[in-house]
Design a protein around this motif. Sequence first.
Motif, short mmCIF file in Angstrom:
data_model
loop_
_atom_site.label_atom_id
_atom_site.label_comp_id
_atom_site.label_asym_id
_atom_site.label_seq_id
_atom_site.Cartn_x
_atom_site.Cartn_y
_atom_site.Cartn_z
N VAL A 136 69.67 18.45 95.76
CA VAL A 136 68.78 19.49 95.22
C VAL A 136 67.35 19.10 95.58
CG1 VAL A 136 67.93 20.59 93.13
CG2 VAL A 136 70.36 20.08 93.37
N HIS A 137 66.58 20.06 96.11
CA HIS A 137 65.29 19.75 96.70
C HIS A 137 64.09 20.11 95.83
CE1 HIS A 137 68.25 20.39 99.98
NE2 HIS A 137 67.73 19.27 100.42
N GLY A 138 64.33 20.61 94.63
CA GLY A 138 63.22 20.93 93.74
C GLY A 138 63.69 21.81 92.59
N THR A 139 62.75 22.13 91.69
CA THR A 139 63.06 22.95 90.52
C THR A 139 62.00 24.02 90.34
OG1 THR A 139 64.06 21.02 89.44
CG2 THR A 139 63.56 22.92 88.05
N ALA A 140 62.44 25.25 90.13
CA ALA A 140 61.55 26.35 89.79
C ALA A 140 61.64 26.58 88.28
CB ALA A 140 61.93 27.61 90.55
N PHE A 141 60.54 26.34 87.57
CA PHE A 141 60.54 26.45 86.11
C PHE A 141 60.06 27.84 85.69
CE2 PHE A 141 60.25 21.89 86.83
CZ PHE A 141 61.17 21.40 85.92
N LYS A 190 71.97 26.40 89.70
CA LYS A 190 71.85 25.73 91.00
C LYS A 190 71.96 26.81 92.07
CE LYS A 190 74.14 21.90 91.42
NZ LYS A 190 75.29 20.97 91.64
N VAL A 191 70.91 26.95 92.88
CA VAL A 191 70.81 28.07 93.81
C VAL A 191 70.65 27.56 95.24
CG1 VAL A 191 69.49 30.14 94.44
CG2 VAL A 191 69.74 29.49 92.02
N ASP A 192 71.48 28.06 96.14
CA ASP A 192 71.32 27.81 97.57
C ASP A 192 70.41 28.88 98.16
OD1 ASP A 192 72.85 25.57 97.59
OD2 ASP A 192 74.58 26.45 98.61
N ILE A 193 69.32 28.45 98.80
CA ILE A 193 68.35 29.39 99.36
C ILE A 193 68.90 29.99 100.65
CG2 ILE A 193 66.04 29.62 100.35
CD1 ILE A 193 65.10 27.43 98.48
N ARG A 194 68.92 31.32 100.71
CA ARG A 194 69.36 32.01 101.92
C ARG A 194 68.17 32.40 102.81
NH1 ARG A 194 74.23 36.22 100.28
NH2 ARG A 194 75.85 34.63 100.02
N SER A 195 67.10 32.86 102.19
CA SER A 195 65.89 33.22 102.93
C SER A 195 64.70 32.94 102.03
CB SER A 195 65.93 34.69 103.35
OG SER A 195 65.99 35.54 102.22
N ALA A 196 63.55 32.63 102.66
CA ALA A 196 62.36 32.29 101.89
C ALA A 196 61.12 32.63 102.70
CB ALA A 196 62.37 30.80 101.53
N ALA A 230 65.36 27.75 104.39
CA ALA A 230 66.70 28.34 104.31
C ALA A 230 67.75 27.24 104.43
CB ALA A 230 66.88 29.37 105.42
N GLY A 231 68.73 27.28 103.54
CA GLY A 231 69.77 26.25 103.51
C GLY A 231 69.49 25.16 102.49
N SER A 232 68.28 25.16 101.90
CA SER A 232 67.96 24.18 100.87
C SER A 232 68.60 24.59 99.54
CB SER A 232 66.44 24.05 100.71
OG SER A 232 65.84 23.69 101.93
N ARG A 233 68.54 23.70 98.58
CA ARG A 233 69.13 23.95 97.27
C ARG A 233 68.12 23.59 96.19
NH1 ARG A 233 75.06 21.73 96.19
NH2 ARG A 233 75.46 23.54 97.53
N VAL A 234 67.98 24.44 95.18
CA VAL A 234 67.03 24.20 94.10
C VAL A 234 67.67 24.53 92.76
CG1 VAL A 234 65.00 24.66 95.53
CG2 VAL A 234 66.08 26.54 94.27
N TYR A 235 67.09 23.93 91.72
CA TYR A 235 67.41 24.34 90.36
C TYR A 235 66.44 25.44 89.95
CZ TYR A 235 70.37 20.22 89.56
OH TYR A 235 71.37 19.29 89.62
N VAL A 236 66.94 26.42 89.22
CA VAL A 236 66.11 27.47 88.65
C VAL A 236 66.33 27.48 87.14
CG1 VAL A 236 65.61 29.93 88.56
CG2 VAL A 236 66.21 28.87 90.75
N ARG A 237 65.28 27.13 86.40
CA ARG A 237 65.38 27.12 84.94
C ARG A 237 64.69 28.36 84.38
NH1 ARG A 237 64.06 21.68 81.92
NH2 ARG A 237 65.95 21.20 83.11
N THR A 238 65.44 29.16 83.61
CA THR A 238 64.92 30.41 83.08
C THR A 238 65.30 30.56 81.61
OG1 THR A 238 66.87 31.80 83.52
CG2 THR A 238 65.37 31.42 85.35
N ILE A 255 58.83 22.82 92.13
CA ILE A 255 58.32 21.47 91.87
C ILE A 255 59.26 20.46 92.52
CG2 ILE A 255 57.62 19.82 90.10
CD1 ILE A 255 56.00 22.44 90.19
N PRO A 256 58.74 19.52 93.32
CA PRO A 256 59.62 18.53 93.97
C PRO A 256 60.25 17.58 92.96
CG PRO A 256 57.31 18.00 94.34
CD PRO A 256 57.33 19.35 93.69
N PRO A 257 61.33 16.90 93.33
CA PRO A 257 61.98 15.95 92.41
C PRO A 257 61.03 14.83 92.01
CG PRO A 257 63.40 16.44 94.28
CD PRO A 257 62.06 17.03 94.60
N PRO A 258 61.12 14.36 90.76
CA PRO A 258 60.27 13.25 90.33
C PRO A 258 60.73 11.93 90.95
CG PRO A 258 61.83 13.82 88.60
CD PRO A 258 62.00 14.84 89.69
N SER A 259 59.86 10.94 90.90
CA SER A 259 60.18 9.62 91.46
C SER A 259 60.76 8.72 90.38
CB SER A 259 58.93 8.99 92.08
OG SER A 259 58.42 9.81 93.11
#
Length: 483
Positions: free
Chosen positions: A157-162, A102-108, A114-122, A141-145
Amino acid sequence: MRPENVLFLSACGFVGGVISGGLGVPPLFAFFASLLVIPALIRRLRFAVIMGMAAVFIAGNLYYALDDYAYRSALRAVEHVTGFEGRLVDEPRRSLEAQTAKVDIRSADVPEAAGSRVYVRTELHPELSYGDIVRVSGEIIPPPSDSYGNYMAKEHVHGTAFYPEIEVLGNEANPLFKVLFGVRNHLQTILARLFNSQQAAFLSGILLGDKDGFSPEFLEKLSVSGTMHLMALSGLNMTIIVFAALGVFSLIFWKRKRPQFIATFSLVALFVAMTGFQVSAVRAALMAFLVGFADMTHRLYSPHNAIAFAALVITAWNPKAPVFDLGFQLSFLATLAIIYLTPVIKRLPFLKKDGVLGWRDVLAITLAAQLGVAPLTIINFGNFSLTALLANIGILAVIPLLTVAGFLVAFAYMLFPPLALLLSKPIAFLIDYVVLIVETFAVVYLPFNPNIGFVAATLYYAVLIWICWRYSPALTAHEKRPN
């Protein structure tokens, strides 16, 4: 009106307003609806009290609306991000094939993200840790419905980077949380050395509420058998921890209640933080805190005020919890049922006598909890089992023993590993017994899953509330007649 009733009504109004916001009720409609509903639910309230509750209700509705607006704005910004730098805010969750951070974005590359939160799966390597500063390149990828999307919304959490490209730049861990997560990881390592993989995973689930060590097949067995709640830090677990801590600090601070109280609940707060602020643990800790505070200040403890206070604190911290967090809903419904429905059930003739190992009490508590969460279990999981009562009767009597023994054997390992290895043998036997019960009732079970909707569930809870109101001795005359 008494101050405790002001707290109760205000908390209920605010939480109710937040829930109405989560259900999409517009603020103005919520205000006028509350003016009609509140007098119908609670009679003999003065006009000023009704207006006050309506104001708190609308405040909760607006509070949710503001939080949701911020969340959706971040969702739109994150959609266009292809690279960012951020910080891990928790220990990654690891499976046999991957790790999810779970990663808090500092800069993009999109400044608004900035300030958003995403999952990073590696992949499992490089191994990530809490506090790592990472540079990530990849699509988000945005959250599913679906229900998982609701879970991500609850976690903000605002999305996931796979499987993106990832580079570790350094580490900026909070020293306190780094120590707490280190203690948690060390405890799990000790359990893995003393027990086989399934036993260690089960004990880790009981002690820490951690399900990562279980196979999907065993998680399904827990769900089908009606024993999944064992893997949540419930009131039972927290009560054991509170009493154990209080016993130790009572010896250290002999006959000094204030230092005992401060030390005990400081330790409990650290434990809740170490286990990730799980809703059931936070709720139980807050209620236990009020019990201790009432004892220290020589005041009466009110269960319904304690539940309202816990719900208010959790909702203020995360307004999406009452709407999207099934754990929040199950925890509070089960607790309410245990407090108010258990005394009604224990009035049945065959439950009035004491049983071996308190099995009649376990039966009454389990039946109350099952009845309290039945509609939600049926709607969300479709695996409500009539044999769950038998499974829980066979298990719950040994859970307190396993909880205490689990912490003791870990402590013994740090002092003298051979002693811990010796003590682990009877503990392993008890774990195998519990696993056998789970696996048995995952095969021998009676499903009861009628097709029910919102209206049927509402009617069900209305009947349950009336039964408690009419027959539960836990509802005193004072509680039945708010001033």
